[in-house]
Structure formats: C-alpha cells, structure tokens
Design an enzyme around this catalytic site. Structure first.
Site, PDB file in Angstrom:
ATOM      1  N   ARG A  29       1.083  -1.258  -0.284  1.00  0.00           N
ATOM      2  CA  ARG A  29      -0.235  -0.028   0.330  1.00  0.00           C
ATOM      3  C   ARG A  29       1.079   1.145  -0.432  1.00  0.00           C
ATOM      4  O   ARG A  29       1.592   1.547   1.114  1.00  0.00           O
ATOM      5  CB  ARG A  29      -0.933   0.214   1.169  1.00  0.00           C
ATOM      6  CG  ARG A  29      -1.609  -1.670   1.511  1.00  0.00           C
ATOM      7  CD  ARG A  29      -3.235  -0.686   1.668  1.00  0.00           C
ATOM      8  NE  ARG A  29      -3.698  -2.510   2.119  1.00  0.00           N
ATOM      9  CZ  ARG A  29      -4.328  -2.971   1.086  1.00  0.00           C
ATOM     10  NH1 ARG A  29      -4.830  -1.557   0.579  1.00  0.00           N
ATOM     11  NH2 ARG A  29      -5.495  -4.298   1.228  1.00  0.00           N
ATOM     12  N   ASP A  30       0.345   2.667  -0.121  1.00  0.00           N
ATOM     13  CA  ASP A  30       1.483   3.678  -0.559  1.00  0.00           C
ATOM     14  C   ASP A  30       0.836   3.829   1.060  1.00  0.00           C
ATOM     15  O   ASP A  30      -0.134   4.578   0.980  1.00  0.00           O
ATOM     16  CB  ASP A  30       0.818   4.371  -1.657  1.00  0.00           C
ATOM     17  CG  ASP A  30       1.286   5.385  -2.172  1.00  0.00           C
ATOM     18  OD1 ASP A  30       2.270   5.784  -3.764  1.00  0.00           O
ATOM     19  OD2 ASP A  30       1.374   6.410  -1.545  1.00  0.00           O
ATOM     20  N   ASN A  87       4.788   6.200 -13.730  1.00  0.00           N
ATOM     21  CA  ASN A  87       5.281   7.330 -13.915  1.00  0.00           C
ATOM     22  C   ASN A  87       6.657   7.478 -14.475  1.00  0.00           C
ATOM     23  O   ASN A  87       7.226   6.857 -13.926  1.00  0.00           O
ATOM     24  CB  ASN A  87       4.959   8.709 -12.787  1.00  0.00           C
ATOM     25  CG  ASN A  87       3.215   8.834 -11.938  1.00  0.00           C
ATOM     26  OD1 ASN A  87       2.847   8.969 -13.667  1.00  0.00           O
ATOM     27  ND2 ASN A  87       3.338   8.215 -10.690  1.00  0.00           N
ATOM     28  N   VAL A  96      10.355   8.006  -6.929  1.00  0.00           N
ATOM     29  CA  VAL A  96      11.218   6.690  -6.367  1.00  0.00           C
ATOM     30  C   VAL A  96      11.969   6.114  -8.072  1.00  0.00           C
ATOM     31  O   VAL A  96      10.969   5.542  -8.367  1.00  0.00           O
ATOM     32  CB  VAL A  96      10.536   6.471  -5.947  1.00  0.00           C
ATOM     33  CG1 VAL A  96      11.288   4.947  -4.782  1.00  0.00           C
ATOM     34  CG2 VAL A  96       9.701   6.752  -4.607  1.00  0.00           C
ATOM     35  N   HIS A 100       7.534   1.320 -10.723  1.00  0.00           N
ATOM     36  CA  HIS A 100       6.321   0.599  -9.473  1.00  0.00           C
ATOM     37  C   HIS A 100       5.078   1.330 -10.856  1.00  0.00           C
ATOM     38  O   HIS A 100       5.336   2.411 -11.314  1.00  0.00           O
ATOM     39  CB  HIS A 100       6.257   1.526  -8.724  1.00  0.00           C
ATOM     40  CG  HIS A 100       6.866   2.994  -8.563  1.00  0.00           C
ATOM     41  ND1 HIS A 100       8.100   2.994  -8.538  1.00  0.00           N
ATOM     42  CD2 HIS A 100       5.964   3.382  -8.247  1.00  0.00           C
ATOM     43  CE1 HIS A 100       7.951   4.772  -8.878  1.00  0.00           C
ATOM     44  NE2 HIS A 100       6.458   5.670  -7.997  1.00  0.00           N
ATOM     45  N   HIS A 102       1.477   2.062 -10.346  1.00  0.00           N
ATOM     46  CA  HIS A 102       0.434   2.927  -9.697  1.00  0.00           C
ATOM     47  C   HIS A 102      -1.420   1.731 -10.027  1.00  0.00           C
ATOM     48  O   HIS A 102      -1.685   1.907 -10.901  1.00  0.00           O
ATOM     49  CB  HIS A 102      -0.330   3.707  -9.417  1.00  0.00           C
ATOM     50  CG  HIS A 102       1.409   4.799  -9.109  1.00  0.00           C
ATOM     51  ND1 HIS A 102       1.017   5.157  -7.633  1.00  0.00           N
ATOM     52  CD2 HIS A 102       2.569   4.833  -9.370  1.00  0.00           C
ATOM     53  CE1 HIS A 102       2.843   5.943  -7.419  1.00  0.00           C
ATOM     54  NE2 HIS A 102       3.027   5.589  -8.925  1.00  0.00           N
TER      55      HIS A 102
HETATM   56  P1  AMP Z   1       5.829   8.117  -8.273  1.00  0.00           P
HETATM   57  O1  AMP Z   1       6.004   9.503  -7.720  1.00  0.00           O
HETATM   58  O2  AMP Z   1       5.502   7.344  -8.841  1.00  0.00           O
HETATM   59  O3  AMP Z   1       7.633   7.626  -7.441  1.00  0.00           O
HETATM   60  O4  AMP Z   1       5.317   7.218  -6.961  1.00  0.00           O
HETATM   61  C1  AMP Z   1       5.977   7.023  -5.748  1.00  0.00           C
HETATM   62  C2  AMP Z   1       4.865   6.998  -4.836  1.00  0.00           C
HETATM   63  O5  AMP Z   1       6.048   6.118  -3.538  1.00  0.00           O
HETATM   64  C3  AMP Z   1       4.167   8.072  -3.874  1.00  0.00           C
HETATM   65  O6  AMP Z   1       3.189   7.680  -4.499  1.00  0.00           O
HETATM   66  C4  AMP Z   1       4.375   7.992  -2.613  1.00  0.00           C
HETATM   67  O7  AMP Z   1       3.838   8.052  -2.067  1.00  0.00           O
HETATM   68  C5  AMP Z   1       5.297   6.711  -2.832  1.00  0.00           C
HETATM   69  N1  AMP Z   1       5.695   5.820  -1.020  1.00  0.00           N
HETATM   70  C6  AMP Z   1       7.009   6.578  -1.148  1.00  0.00           C
HETATM   71  N2  AMP Z   1       8.008   6.612   0.038  1.00  0.00           N
HETATM   72  C7  AMP Z   1       7.195   5.033   0.564  1.00  0.00           C
HETATM   73  C8  AMP Z   1       7.204   3.792   1.338  1.00  0.00           C
HETATM   74  N3  AMP Z   1       8.356   3.787   1.976  1.00  0.00           N
HETATM   75  N4  AMP Z   1       6.047   3.090   1.571  1.00  0.00           N
HETATM   76  C9  AMP Z   1       5.092   3.330   0.387  1.00  0.00           C
HETATM   77  N5  AMP Z   1       4.614   3.683  -0.496  1.00  0.00           N
HETATM   78  C10 AMP Z   1       5.198   5.106  -0.292  1.00  0.00           C
END
Ligand code: AMP
Length: 114
Positions: A29-30, A87, A96, A100, A102
């Site tokens: 989960r995000d 993304n 990140v 990944h 979403h």
């Molecule tokens: P993006 O912006 O596509 O790189 O998505 C990165 C996502 O990772 C964001 O929606 C963050 O809320 C989520 N995120 C960052 N660190 C964590 C974590 N430790 N556990 C779960 N979600 C995370």
C-alpha cells in the site's frame, strides 16, 4: 546503482503493508494514498525508470500487470474499475527511481488526470 526505499521493501529490510508477493513482484500500500485503494506493484529487480526497460524485461512487465489484475480482484475493485499508472522521470511525476506500477481505485478516477 538505484538502491531505493522500494529496493529495501522488496528485500524485507524496510516494513511495508504488503498485499501480494511472488518470486518476481512485490506489492504494498502507498504511504500517501491518492484513492481508497492505492497499491504500488514493483519488480524485485530494481529497474530505475520506464526508460531503462530492455527487451528482456517484457515478461517482467507483464507480471506487474498480472499482479495488478489479481490484486484488483482481491481488493474488490475489479468490476467497478481502476487505473494503473507508471510515472517516468521528473515531468512524469516520478519520485522513487525503482520502476513501479500504481494501482488506484475505490472512487471514480476522472480524466484527464491532474
Ligand atoms: P512516484 O511519484 O510515481 O515515484 O510514486 C512514488 C510513490 O511512493 C508515492 O505515491 C509515495 O507516496 C510512495 N511511497 C514513498 N515511500 C513509500 C514507502 N516507504 N511505502 C509506501 N509508499 C511509499
């Protein structure tokens, strides 16, 4: 290269709310959900961005989507519908740098996205 928080989650070094895992893929989960269901599906093997995908990664990308399908059913959002998003880099909104997918659902998602 590219050891991120998601790599640590995939290796079990950092806790996460896991909803699915197999030999190739982990999903959790995000932390900052943008919808009632917001799950991140990652390959265990770190690939920084969509730009870094190679021909040999085709099956792995398929596994991300097969996991999304299974998780959507598990979360009870398959019939109502959901969105999958990857993304890429700064203007794509990537923060990140471990590839990944979403999985977002549980509300009408709207189009176009913001
Ligand atoms: P993006 O912006 O596509 O790189 O998505 C990165 C996502 O990772 C964001 O929606 C963050 O809320 C989520 N995120 C960052 N660190 C964590 C974590 N430790 N556990 C779960 N979600 C995370």
């Amino acid at each position: 290269m590219s050891d991120t928080i998601f790599g640590k989650i995939a290796r079990g070094e950092v806790p996460a709310d896991l909803v699915y895992e197999d030999e190739a893929v982990v999903a959790f989960r995000d932390l900052n959900p943008q919808a009632p269901t917001h799950i991140l599906i990652i390959p265990r093997r770190p690939i920084p961005t969509l730009n870094d995908l190679e021909e040999e990664d085709a099956a792995l990308v398929g596994k991300l989507f097969l996991a999304a399908k299974q998780i959507a059913a598990q979360e009870g959002i398959a019939a109502a519908g959901y969105r999958t998003v990857i993304n890429c880099n700064a203007e794509g909104g990537q923060t990140v740098f471990h590839l990944h997918l979403h999985l977002l659902g549980g509300r009408p998602m709207g189009w176009p996205p913001g």
